[in-house]
Design an enzyme around this catalytic site. Structure first.
Site, PDB file in Angstrom:
ATOM      1  N   ASP A  34       0.820  -1.230   0.000  1.00 28.46           N
ATOM      2  CA  ASP A  34       0.000   0.000   0.000  1.00 28.46           C
ATOM      3  C   ASP A  34       0.847   1.270   0.000  1.00 28.46           C
ATOM      4  O   ASP A  34       0.311   2.378   0.061  1.00 28.46           O
ATOM      5  CB  ASP A  34      -0.951   0.002   1.202  1.00 28.46           C
ATOM      6  CG  ASP A  34      -0.207  -0.020   2.529  1.00 28.46           C
ATOM      7  OD1 ASP A  34       1.055   0.045   2.525  1.00 28.46           O
ATOM      8  OD2 ASP A  34      -0.857  -0.094   3.588  1.00 28.46           O
ATOM      9  N   ARG A  93      13.506  25.234   2.233  1.00 34.05           N
ATOM     10  CA  ARG A  93      13.255  26.529   1.592  1.00 34.05           C
ATOM     11  C   ARG A  93      11.944  27.168   2.028  1.00 34.05           C
ATOM     12  O   ARG A  93      11.782  28.371   1.939  1.00 34.05           O
ATOM     13  CB  ARG A  93      13.302  26.376   0.057  1.00 34.05           C
ATOM     14  CG  ARG A  93      14.716  26.247  -0.453  1.00 34.05           C
ATOM     15  CD  ARG A  93      14.752  25.889  -1.922  1.00 34.05           C
ATOM     16  NE  ARG A  93      14.308  24.512  -2.143  1.00 34.05           N
ATOM     17  CZ  ARG A  93      14.210  23.940  -3.341  1.00 34.05           C
ATOM     18  NH1 ARG A  93      14.506  24.627  -4.421  1.00 34.05           N
ATOM     19  NH2 ARG A  93      13.827  22.691  -3.463  1.00 34.05           N
ATOM     20  N   HIS A 127      19.436  25.782   3.759  1.00 41.39           N
ATOM     21  CA  HIS A 127      18.977  27.030   3.154  1.00 41.39           C
ATOM     22  C   HIS A 127      18.947  28.187   4.156  1.00 41.39           C
ATOM     23  O   HIS A 127      19.436  29.267   3.869  1.00 41.39           O
ATOM     24  CB  HIS A 127      17.606  26.824   2.513  1.00 41.39           C
ATOM     25  CG  HIS A 127      17.192  27.994   1.701  1.00 41.39           C
ATOM     26  ND1 HIS A 127      17.876  28.384   0.573  1.00 41.39           N
ATOM     27  CD2 HIS A 127      16.189  28.883   1.873  1.00 41.39           C
ATOM     28  CE1 HIS A 127      17.305  29.465   0.076  1.00 41.39           C
ATOM     29  NE2 HIS A 127      16.285  29.778   0.839  1.00 41.39           N
ATOM     30  N   ASP A 166      22.109  35.761  -5.021  1.00 41.11           N
ATOM     31  CA  ASP A 166      21.491  36.836  -4.225  1.00 41.11           C
ATOM     32  C   ASP A 166      22.441  37.236  -3.106  1.00 41.11           C
ATOM     33  O   ASP A 166      23.454  36.581  -2.864  1.00 41.11           O
ATOM     34  CB  ASP A 166      20.111  36.422  -3.671  1.00 41.11           C
ATOM     35  CG  ASP A 166      20.147  35.133  -2.873  1.00 41.11           C
ATOM     36  OD1 ASP A 166      21.164  34.889  -2.189  1.00 41.11           O
ATOM     37  OD2 ASP A 166      19.183  34.358  -2.930  1.00 41.11           O
ATOM     38  N   LYS A 189      17.759  39.158  -6.764  1.00 39.80           N
ATOM     39  CA  LYS A 189      16.911  38.173  -7.454  1.00 39.80           C
ATOM     40  C   LYS A 189      15.470  38.284  -6.966  1.00 39.80           C
ATOM     41  O   LYS A 189      15.226  38.419  -5.771  1.00 39.80           O
ATOM     42  CB  LYS A 189      17.483  36.779  -7.133  1.00 39.80           C
ATOM     43  CG  LYS A 189      16.615  35.617  -7.551  1.00 39.80           C
ATOM     44  CD  LYS A 189      17.368  34.301  -7.278  1.00 39.80           C
ATOM     45  CE  LYS A 189      16.459  33.192  -6.867  1.00 39.80           C
ATOM     46  NZ  LYS A 189      17.166  31.986  -6.451  1.00 39.80           N
ATOM     47  N   ARG A 191      11.717  36.231  -7.353  1.00 40.88           N
ATOM     48  CA  ARG A 191      11.032  35.056  -7.907  1.00 40.88           C
ATOM     49  C   ARG A 191       9.527  35.259  -7.760  1.00 40.88           C
ATOM     50  O   ARG A 191       9.056  35.604  -6.675  1.00 40.88           O
ATOM     51  CB  ARG A 191      11.449  33.778  -7.171  1.00 40.88           C
ATOM     52  CG  ARG A 191      10.879  32.522  -7.841  1.00 40.88           C
ATOM     53  CD  ARG A 191      11.130  31.276  -7.010  1.00 40.88           C
ATOM     54  NE  ARG A 191      12.517  30.879  -6.946  1.00 40.88           N
ATOM     55  CZ  ARG A 191      13.123  30.085  -7.830  1.00 40.88           C
ATOM     56  NH1 ARG A 191      12.472  29.638  -8.871  1.00 40.88           N
ATOM     57  NH2 ARG A 191      14.393  29.759  -7.672  1.00 40.88           N
ATOM     58  N   ASP A 216      25.707  28.356  -5.792  1.00 43.48           N
ATOM     59  CA  ASP A 216      24.411  28.424  -5.102  1.00 43.48           C
ATOM     60  C   ASP A 216      24.284  27.231  -4.160  1.00 43.48           C
ATOM     61  O   ASP A 216      24.995  26.239  -4.314  1.00 43.48           O
ATOM     62  CB  ASP A 216      23.266  28.425  -6.129  1.00 43.48           C
ATOM     63  CG  ASP A 216      22.009  29.088  -5.593  1.00 43.48           C
ATOM     64  OD1 ASP A 216      21.966  29.429  -4.400  1.00 43.48           O
ATOM     65  OD2 ASP A 216      21.064  29.260  -6.377  1.00 43.48           O
ATOM     66  N   SER A 220      17.628  23.572  -8.724  1.00 40.54           N
ATOM     67  CA  SER A 220      16.443  22.725  -8.808  1.00 40.54           C
ATOM     68  C   SER A 220      15.857  22.804 -10.217  1.00 40.54           C
ATOM     69  O   SER A 220      16.169  21.998 -11.085  1.00 40.54           O
ATOM     70  CB  SER A 220      15.452  23.168  -7.732  1.00 40.54           C
ATOM     71  OG  SER A 220      14.299  22.407  -7.789  1.00 40.54           O
ATOM     72  N   GLY A 222      16.627  25.072 -12.249  1.00 36.56           N
ATOM     73  CA  GLY A 222      17.687  25.667 -13.071  1.00 36.56           C
ATOM     74  C   GLY A 222      17.400  27.111 -13.455  1.00 36.56           C
ATOM     75  O   GLY A 222      18.239  27.773 -14.064  1.00 36.56           O
TER      76      GLY A 222
HETATM   77  C1  R5P Z   1      16.817  29.891  -3.405  1.00 36.27           C
HETATM   78  O1  R5P Z   1      16.750  30.853  -2.640  1.00 36.27           O
HETATM   79  C2  R5P Z   1      17.991  28.979  -3.468  1.00 36.27           C
HETATM   80  O2  R5P Z   1      19.113  29.512  -2.850  1.00 36.27           O
HETATM   81  C3  R5P Z   1      18.322  28.613  -4.902  1.00 36.27           C
HETATM   82  O3  R5P Z   1      18.769  29.758  -5.593  1.00 36.27           O
HETATM   83  C4  R5P Z   1      17.128  28.057  -5.578  1.00 36.27           C
HETATM   84  O4  R5P Z   1      16.551  27.048  -4.827  1.00 36.27           O
HETATM   85  C5  R5P Z   1      17.476  27.546  -6.961  1.00 36.27           C
HETATM   86  O5  R5P Z   1      16.315  27.001  -7.520  1.00 36.27           O
HETATM   87  P1  R5P Z   1      16.077  26.954  -9.074  1.00 36.27           P
HETATM   88  O6  R5P Z   1      17.175  26.133  -9.676  1.00 36.27           O
HETATM   89  O7  R5P Z   1      14.727  26.296  -9.179  1.00 36.27           O
HETATM   90  O8  R5P Z   1      16.043  28.360  -9.584  1.00 36.27           O
END
Ligand code: R5P
Length: 294
Positions: A34, A93, A127, A166, A189, A191, A216, A220, A222
């Site tokens: 399961d 994060r 993080h 950043d 930066k 987002r 960094d 993830s 990219g």
């Molecule tokens: C965010 O604050 C982290 O320090 C990385 O910059 C972030 O997780 C990178 O993620 P991605 O590759 O999705 O832009």
């Protein structure tokens, strides 16, 4: 002291056990039909300082549950104390409420571990370490910056400019630049919290005609590294490389990043994958030797 090799990090745990000269405890693990997880320590840990090594990369929720279950198993088996080594801490994060009515996922994970009786958490380039302090759990946050920077020094990047995406990550860039012997800089930066789209502005640093290393904690989707590479190319960078401690990217994302003008991407084995060219085993072993000798 005994090192338990969690299913997510068996290889890393074995290496840490070898480097620290500690006994290694294998874990028996399976999934029930399961989907539920089952784990079992294959030997007693009675009276032992027990170190459970288990990273929490995808499938994060499975590896987290296995970690919680292993902590319980070790406590029930009579461990004198339990330390968890979580090289990549999932959910880190989400360390605050970004949009109303969200959870603080990072705190939830740490509260579970604290409630289960974990004495301390050892992690790598988490993080935001503030979350450990908010939850009130002992922690050691190691940095893989030096080992990654040494790797690039070995590849001939002496004097390269190091960039952080950043201001918060600029300490990583600064530390790496000390090893590479060049300058460092950073971006600001933004987002979009709904679409995930990233926009970046170059704030400080020397770019024109230089070899660049973007540093960094995580790669993830990219989006961050590709946006940074685009800005750096426009500003006249000669060659661009990328380093991160943890990578969650798949092969398709890796290809997209290379297509955006990045020559090579290197990560550590906190998340074992095809870009893990640098190991954190030595870092972890040193930290654990200090704990053993306490
Ligand atoms: C965010 O604050 C982290 O320090 C990385 O910059 C972030 O997780 C990178 O993620 P991605 O590759 O999705 O832009």
């Amino acid at each position: 002291m005994l090192i338990v090799g969690g299913p997510a990090s068996t290889r890393l745990a074995r290496e840490v056990a070898r480097l620290t000269n500690c006994g290694f405890v294998e874990v028996e693990a399976k999934r029930f039909p399961d989907g539920e997880s089952y784990v079992r320590l294959t030997q007693d840990v009675k009276g032992e300082k027990t170190i459970i090594v288990q990273s929490t990369y995808p499938p994060q929720d499975v590896y987290l549950i296995q970690l919680f279950l292993l902590v319980d198993a070790a406590s029930r088996s009579g461990a004198s104390e339990v330390t968890v080594v979580v090289p990549y801490l999932a959910y880190a994060r989400q360390d605050k409420v970004f949009r109303s009515n969200e959870p603080v996922s990072a705190e939830v994970i740490l509260r579970f571990l604290k409630e289960l009786g974990v004495r301390r958490i050892v992690t790598v380039d988490v993080h935001s370490p503030e979350v450990f302090r908010r939850v009130g759990i002992e922690y050691i946050n190691l940095s893989a910056v030096k080992v990654l920077a040494r790797h690039f020094l070995g590849l001939g990047l002496k004097g390269a400019s190091v960039f952080a995406p950043d201001k918060k990550a600029s300490r990583m860039a600064e530390e790496a630049s000390k090893i590479l012997g060049g300058s460092y800089g950073w971006f600001s930066k933004q987002r979009n919290r709904v679409t995930g789209e990233v926009s970046m502005v170059l704030e400080k640093g020397q770019v024109k005609g230089r070899e660049i290393l973007i540093f960094d904690d995580i790669i993830s989707s990219g989006g961050t590294v590709m946006t940074a590479a685009g800005v750096l190319k426009k500003a006249g960078a000669s060659r661009i490389y990328a380093a991160c401690t943890h990578t969650l990217m798949d092969n398709k994302t890796y290809r997209k990043i290379l297509d955006s003008g990045v020559e090579e991407i290197v990560s550590t084995d906190t998340i074992p994958t095809f870009t893990s060219k640098v190991s954190v085993a030595g870092l972890l072993a040193e930290a654990l030797k200090n704990l053993r000798d306490k």
